[in-house]
Write a protein that holds these residues in place. Structure first.
Motif, mmCIF file in Angstrom:
data_model
loop_
_atom_site.group_PDB
_atom_site.id
_atom_site.type_symbol
_atom_site.label_atom_id
_atom_site.label_comp_id
_atom_site.label_asym_id
_atom_site.label_seq_id
_atom_site.Cartn_x
_atom_site.Cartn_y
_atom_site.Cartn_z
ATOM 1 N N TYR A 155 -9.824 -1.724 0.943
ATOM 2 C CA TYR A 155 -8.468 -1.489 0.982
ATOM 3 C C TYR A 155 -7.604 -1.701 -0.556
ATOM 4 O O TYR A 155 -7.844 -2.767 -1.074
ATOM 5 C CB TYR A 155 -7.461 -2.257 2.049
ATOM 6 C CG TYR A 155 -7.890 -2.390 3.383
ATOM 7 C CD1 TYR A 155 -7.400 -1.248 4.338
ATOM 8 C CD2 TYR A 155 -9.014 -2.786 3.810
ATOM 9 C CE1 TYR A 155 -7.733 -1.289 5.660
ATOM 10 C CE2 TYR A 155 -9.521 -2.785 5.353
ATOM 11 C CZ TYR A 155 -8.822 -1.971 6.056
ATOM 12 O OH TYR A 155 -9.075 -1.830 7.417
ATOM 13 N N THR A 156 -6.789 -0.797 -0.812
ATOM 14 C CA THR A 156 -6.170 -0.797 -2.143
ATOM 15 C C THR A 156 -4.984 -1.732 -1.926
ATOM 16 O O THR A 156 -4.314 -2.166 -0.612
ATOM 17 C CB THR A 156 -5.484 0.437 -2.603
ATOM 18 O OG1 THR A 156 -4.552 0.770 -1.505
ATOM 19 C CG2 THR A 156 -6.540 1.435 -2.964
ATOM 20 N N GLU A 194 0.562 -3.176 0.933
ATOM 21 C CA GLU A 194 2.058 -3.132 0.631
ATOM 22 C C GLU A 194 2.740 -2.200 1.378
ATOM 23 O O GLU A 194 3.574 -2.662 2.187
ATOM 24 C CB GLU A 194 2.327 -2.917 -0.760
ATOM 25 C CG GLU A 194 1.861 -4.065 -1.718
ATOM 26 C CD GLU A 194 2.028 -3.653 -3.339
ATOM 27 O OE1 GLU A 194 2.561 -2.513 -3.499
ATOM 28 O OE2 GLU A 194 1.439 -4.278 -4.077
ATOM 29 N N SER A 195 2.180 -1.019 1.653
ATOM 30 C CA SER A 195 2.737 -0.209 2.630
ATOM 31 C C SER A 195 2.711 -0.668 4.183
ATOM 32 O O SER A 195 3.614 -0.584 4.687
ATOM 33 C CB SER A 195 1.972 1.185 2.535
ATOM 34 O OG SER A 195 1.988 1.688 1.448
ATOM 35 N N ASP A 210 2.588 -3.789 5.097
ATOM 36 C CA ASP A 210 3.428 -4.909 5.053
ATOM 37 C C ASP A 210 4.780 -4.378 5.330
ATOM 38 O O ASP A 210 5.769 -4.767 6.123
ATOM 39 C CB ASP A 210 3.535 -6.018 4.022
ATOM 40 C CG ASP A 210 2.285 -6.681 4.249
ATOM 41 O OD1 ASP A 210 1.644 -6.820 5.219
ATOM 42 O OD2 ASP A 210 2.032 -7.429 3.245
ATOM 43 N N GLU A 211 5.318 -3.610 4.458
ATOM 44 C CA GLU A 211 6.574 -2.730 4.353
ATOM 45 C C GLU A 211 6.993 -2.170 5.833
ATOM 46 O O GLU A 211 7.927 -2.528 6.358
ATOM 47 C CB GLU A 211 6.560 -1.945 3.436
ATOM 48 C CG GLU A 211 8.012 -1.197 3.158
ATOM 49 C CD GLU A 211 8.014 -0.276 2.112
ATOM 50 O OE1 GLU A 211 8.405 0.995 2.118
ATOM 51 O OE2 GLU A 211 7.610 -0.411 0.790
ATOM 52 N N SER A 212 6.007 -1.306 6.105
ATOM 53 C CA SER A 212 6.075 -0.784 7.681
ATOM 54 C C SER A 212 6.465 -1.810 8.821
ATOM 55 O O SER A 212 7.068 -1.604 9.797
ATOM 56 C CB SER A 212 4.961 0.199 8.126
ATOM 57 O OG SER A 212 4.749 1.254 7.175
ATOM 58 N N LEU A 213 5.491 -2.830 8.817
ATOM 59 C CA LEU A 213 5.422 -3.858 9.898
ATOM 60 C C LEU A 213 7.050 -4.660 9.778
ATOM 61 O O LEU A 213 7.466 -4.874 10.895
ATOM 62 C CB LEU A 213 4.640 -4.868 9.774
ATOM 63 C CG LEU A 213 3.015 -4.192 10.100
ATOM 64 C CD1 LEU A 213 2.024 -5.308 9.733
ATOM 65 C CD2 LEU A 213 2.923 -3.680 11.476
ATOM 66 N N ARG A 214 7.347 -4.822 8.520
ATOM 67 C CA ARG A 214 8.573 -5.328 8.427
ATOM 68 C C ARG A 214 9.791 -4.616 8.966
ATOM 69 O O ARG A 214 10.649 -5.116 9.731
ATOM 70 C CB ARG A 214 8.959 -5.860 7.134
ATOM 71 C CG ARG A 214 9.006 -7.200 6.699
ATOM 72 C CD ARG A 214 9.458 -7.476 5.176
ATOM 73 N NE ARG A 214 9.159 -6.717 4.313
ATOM 74 C CZ ARG A 214 8.021 -6.519 3.497
ATOM 75 N NH1 ARG A 214 7.088 -7.277 3.695
ATOM 76 N NH2 ARG A 214 7.815 -5.512 2.454
ATOM 77 N N LEU A 238 -17.765 4.173 -1.427
ATOM 78 C CA LEU A 238 -16.729 3.438 -0.887
ATOM 79 C C LEU A 238 -15.697 4.342 -0.248
ATOM 80 O O LEU A 238 -15.532 5.597 -0.728
ATOM 81 C CB LEU A 238 -15.704 2.732 -2.056
ATOM 82 C CG LEU A 238 -16.644 1.814 -3.000
ATOM 83 C CD1 LEU A 238 -15.817 1.269 -4.244
ATOM 84 C CD2 LEU A 238 -16.866 0.594 -2.114
ATOM 85 N N ILE A 239 -15.170 3.850 0.752
ATOM 86 C CA ILE A 239 -14.129 4.363 1.597
ATOM 87 C C ILE A 239 -12.967 3.720 1.311
ATOM 88 O O ILE A 239 -12.795 2.361 1.583
ATOM 89 C CB ILE A 239 -14.319 4.339 3.264
ATOM 90 C CG1 ILE A 239 -15.659 5.115 3.530
ATOM 91 C CG2 ILE A 239 -13.202 4.887 3.815
ATOM 92 C CD1 ILE A 239 -16.175 4.541 4.729
ATOM 93 N N CYS A 240 -11.814 4.273 0.459
ATOM 94 C CA CYS A 240 -10.851 3.566 -0.132
ATOM 95 C C CYS A 240 -9.523 3.951 0.794
ATOM 96 O O CYS A 240 -9.036 5.041 0.840
ATOM 97 C CB CYS A 240 -10.489 4.030 -1.593
ATOM 98 S SG CYS A 240 -11.752 3.514 -2.570
ATOM 99 N N VAL A 241 -9.174 2.880 1.591
ATOM 100 C CA VAL A 241 -7.761 3.195 2.112
ATOM 101 C C VAL A 241 -6.657 2.844 1.006
ATOM 102 O O VAL A 241 -6.358 2.062 0.724
ATOM 103 C CB VAL A 241 -7.576 2.257 3.481
ATOM 104 C CG1 VAL A 241 -6.190 2.323 4.114
ATOM 105 C CG2 VAL A 241 -8.723 2.445 4.560
ATOM 106 N N THR A 242 -5.793 3.874 1.040
ATOM 107 C CA THR A 242 -4.719 4.076 0.190
ATOM 108 C C THR A 242 -3.456 3.559 0.505
ATOM 109 O O THR A 242 -2.442 3.215 -0.218
ATOM 110 C CB THR A 242 -5.108 5.221 -1.065
ATOM 111 O OG1 THR A 242 -4.395 6.202 -0.237
ATOM 112 C CG2 THR A 242 -6.263 5.421 -1.689
ATOM 113 N N ASP A 243 -3.027 4.094 1.876
ATOM 114 C CA ASP A 243 -1.921 4.266 2.293
ATOM 115 C C ASP A 243 -1.722 3.987 3.539
ATOM 116 O O ASP A 243 -2.703 4.674 4.390
ATOM 117 C CB ASP A 243 -0.956 5.267 1.693
ATOM 118 C CG ASP A 243 0.666 5.375 1.703
ATOM 119 O OD1 ASP A 243 1.003 4.100 2.111
ATOM 120 O OD2 ASP A 243 0.933 6.010 1.378
#
Length: 101
Positions: free
Chosen positions: A5-6, A11-12, A14-18, A83-88
């Motif tokens: 995970y990037t 951050e995305s 956390d922002e969405s959950l907030r 790698l599988i990179c989750v970016t957002d």
């Protein structure tokens, strides 16, 4: 394949959950359940990473971003070597131009 995970993806999320907690009035229990479901869905990419569609809003970057849809959210990822990179984690109720790869 290994899943990573990037910082941007965390951050995305956390922002969405907030937003769901403070603006949509979700309970903390519902927030945690939703977060766990999102992370579980992303964790499944280790075996299903080729099953999902290309993310058309990020094609201009030329990095082969793909998406998983979960409710109103897209889990955006790309492959980099082994790698599988989750970016957002992107709430689809937003303007797509806000999407980050």
């Amino acid at each position: 394949m290994k899943l990573v995970y990037t910082d941007q993806s965390y951050e995305s999320l956390d922002e969405s959950l907030r937003f769901l907690l403070e603006e949509q009035g979700w309970s903390l229990e519902k927030i945690l359940e939703f977060r766990n479901a999102m992370l579980d869905k992303a964790d499944n990419l280790v075996t299903t990473y080729n099953h999902y569609q290309q993310e058309e809003y990020l094609e201009h970057l030329g990095k082969g971003h793909r998406r998983i849809i979960h409710g109103y959210f897209k889990i955006i990822y790309r492959l980099e070597g082994g790698l599988i990179c989750v970016t957002d984690f992107f709430d689809t109720r937003q303007d797509p131009s806000k999407m980050k790869g």
